[in-house]
Design an enzyme around this catalytic site. Structure first.
Site, PDB file in Angstrom:
ATOM      1  CB  CYS A 186     -15.664   1.801 -29.984  1.00 28.93           C
ATOM      2  SG  CYS A 186     -17.061   2.483 -30.806  1.00 28.93           S
ATOM      3  N   GLY A 242       0.743  -1.251   0.000  1.00 30.52           N
ATOM      4  CA  GLY A 242       0.000   0.000   0.000  1.00 30.52           C
ATOM      5  C   GLY A 242       0.771   1.297   0.000  1.00 30.52           C
TER       6      GLY A 242
HETATM    7  N1  LLP Z   1      -1.400  -7.131  -0.611  1.00 26.51           N
HETATM    8  C1  LLP Z   1      -2.734  -7.230  -0.773  1.00 26.51           C
HETATM    9  C2  LLP Z   1      -3.474  -8.219   0.003  1.00 26.51           C
HETATM   10  C3  LLP Z   1      -3.382  -6.411  -1.698  1.00 26.51           C
HETATM   11  O1  LLP Z   1      -4.689  -6.512  -1.851  1.00 26.51           O
HETATM   12  C4  LLP Z   1      -2.621  -5.484  -2.471  1.00 26.51           C
HETATM   13  C5  LLP Z   1      -3.266  -4.647  -3.469  1.00 26.51           C
HETATM   14  C6  LLP Z   1      -1.230  -5.422  -2.263  1.00 26.51           C
HETATM   15  C7  LLP Z   1      -0.662  -6.248  -1.310  1.00 26.51           C
HETATM   16  C8  LLP Z   1      -0.346  -4.484  -3.017  1.00 26.51           C
HETATM   17  O2  LLP Z   1      -0.637  -3.153  -2.753  1.00 26.51           O
HETATM   18  P1  LLP Z   1       0.298  -1.994  -3.359  1.00 26.51           P
HETATM   19  O3  LLP Z   1       1.614  -2.058  -2.646  1.00 26.51           O
HETATM   20  O4  LLP Z   1       0.443  -2.249  -4.806  1.00 26.51           O
HETATM   21  O5  LLP Z   1      -0.442  -0.745  -3.088  1.00 26.51           O
HETATM   22  N2  LLP Z   1      -5.720  -1.671  -9.349  1.00 26.51           N
HETATM   23  C9  LLP Z   1      -5.522  -0.657  -8.347  1.00 26.51           C
HETATM   24  C10 LLP Z   1      -4.760  -1.175  -7.168  1.00 26.51           C
HETATM   25  C11 LLP Z   1      -5.426  -2.353  -6.487  1.00 26.51           C
HETATM   26  C12 LLP Z   1      -4.640  -2.854  -5.314  1.00 26.51           C
HETATM   27  C13 LLP Z   1      -5.210  -4.140  -4.834  1.00 26.51           C
HETATM   28  N3  LLP Z   1      -4.490  -4.744  -3.763  1.00 26.51           N
HETATM   29  C14 LLP Z   1      -4.799   0.531  -8.986  1.00 26.51           C
HETATM   30  O6  LLP Z   1      -4.534   0.493 -10.178  1.00 26.51           O
HETATM   31  O7  LLP Z   1      -4.535   1.515  -8.306  1.00 26.51           O
END
Ligand code: LLP
Length: 434
Positions: free
Chosen positions: A364, A251
């Protein structure tokens, strides 16, 4: 001198955008567009930062798990393995890709709020490191599978700590009303912990939480870790079980545009460690091994996407559109979350950027945009557009909408380039059609 949002980008003596030591206009000519470029050194740098900081500030057995939903292809698992980083997977497709790359899936954790029986069986069979159990049905199912196979599967339980990180609601996951995990506040977390301790075939290693994504403050992570440590202490008192592992998810935020702050990952890890050590002493629980699951912060700032401009439409006194040969099929993030991006005309990178326009994709669909009202160099047909910070959640969220083939991925290292994922062909598009 133009300053770009990415430090690995500059204007070269020809006035073109240079990325990771290579002229992007030459790469566009060599490999075609749309094209995703990845700076391999940058990915390795991020992986090493997490690996070293976690060893330095947490227990020696603490390590990062790359959240491969951010970008999954065989080569990325090889890089992570070489850098001593584990991985998180959220589907058997990701596990399969990692395995095919020779990745040690013993260093992989498997997530998901609705894993099927087939998923669980596959993960157990290949020897997945941990399964993060999301709910009671899954626990029961997994117990049956493991006893049937005569194995003991290490698990973590996904806990919902009840944190609102104030990020986009689609990527906020730590609140009690989340579809993921078991809330402490409702008693469901305790209930599933007790059940796990009685379930044959599984070995409870500890707990997991993930509060959300693209978060710039350390506070939600610190608060989550405090809640999780209190929960560990509570479970120790009530059941005698003392968690060996605490997985705090991913996150950490990424700077997509100059208005975004810089997030100091090492400092955040240090601050987290101070809090967790404090809690461990005051609550009288052993310092658990910590896992973190960075996805975005591992790869986002290592990627750019190149497109060719096809048309420039000026609607007098209203709007200018610069249309490109990609769009929401390779980067759906503006369409989904109105995510901000910066871009440059790569073959005019040294020129001033005062042309206000929106970047439109070729689908489209009116919402097929990459950015609205951003400033670019004056563009014309044939120019190469580079969009910055596209390494995470672009290729992994790409689709074949309108039967558009997915782009190629090319890695760049000290000026040398190499295809990591081939461009999809039309034959690829119909390969499953009967
Ligand atoms: N661990 C879990 C359980 C998660 O659900 C996620 C992300 C991460 C780790 C990794 O989080 P990060 O470090 O990448 O913030 N498609 C969205 C982001 C969805 C994130 C889902 N879970 C976007 O394009 O912003």
């Amino acid at each position: 001198m133009t300053e770009f949002v990415m430090e690995n980008c500059k204007v070269n003596p020809k006035g073109n955008l240079e990325f990771a030591g290579a002229d992007t206009t030459e790469l566009a000519g060599q490999y075609g567009t749309p094209l995703m470029l990845l700076d391999e050194n940058k990915i390795r740098e991020h992986a090493a930062l997490y690996r070293d900081a976690m060893k330095k500030y947490f227990t020696p057995d603490s390590y990062p798990l790359y959240a491969s939903k951010a970008l999954s292809y065989k080569g990325i698992y090889r890089i992570m393995q070489q850098e001593g980083v584990g991985s998180d997977a959220v589907s058997c497709g990701e596990i399969y890709t990692a395995k095919a790359a020779g990745f040690d899936v013993g260093k992989m954790v498997f997530h998901g709020n609705n894993k099927t029986e087939e998923d669980l069986r596959y993960a157990v069979r290949v020897g997945i490191g941990r399964i993060v159990v999301d709910g009671p049905e899954e626990l029961e199912e997994l117990g049956k599978i493991c006893t049937g196979l005569g194995v003991k599967q290490k698990i973590q339980i996904r806990i919902t700590p009840g944190i609102d990180p104030h990020t986009h609601k689609a990527i906020s996951t730590g609140r009690v009303d989340s579809k993921f995990g078991n809330a402490i506040a409702t008693g469901q977390a305790e209930k599933i912990t007790r059940a796990a301790l009685k379930t044959e075939g599984v070995e409870l290693m500890g707990f997991h939480c993930h509060v959300g994504s693209q978060i710039f403050e350390t506070e939600p992570f610190i608060n989550a870790s405090a809640i999780m440590m209190s929960f560990i202490a509570d479970m120790k008192k009530k059941t005698g079980f003392e968690a060996k592992e605490l997985n705090l998810g991913g996150g950490f935020g990424v700077r997509y545009v100059k208005e975004h702050p810089y997030f100091d990952y090492e400092k955040a890890i240090e601050e987290l460690s101070v809090k967790i050590k404090e809690q461990s002493a005051s609550l009288n629980v052993k310092m658990p091994d910590i896992m973190l699951e960075p996805g975005r912060s591992m790869v986002a700032a290592a990627g750019i996407t190149l497109y060719t401009v096809g048309s420039v439409k000026e609607i007098p006194e209203m709007k200018n559109y610069v249309s490109i040969d990609g769009g929401m099929t390779d980067n759906p993030r503006y369409a989904l979350y109105q995510s901000q991006y910066e871009a440059v005309i790569a073959n005019k990178a040294g020129q001033k950027a005062d042309y206000v326009c929106s970047i439109a994709g070729r689908c489209c669909e009116s919402g097929d945009l990459i950015a609205e009202n951003i400033k670019l160099q004056k563009a014309k047909k044939g120019d190469i557009l580079a969009v910055f910070v596209t390494g995470a959640y672009n290729y992994s969220m790409a689709s074949n909408y309108n039967r558009l083939p997915r782009p190629a991925i090319v890695t760049v290292r000290d000026g040398h380039s190499e295809v990591a994922v081939r461009r999809e062909s039309y034959e690829d598009l119909i390969k499953n059609d009967v």
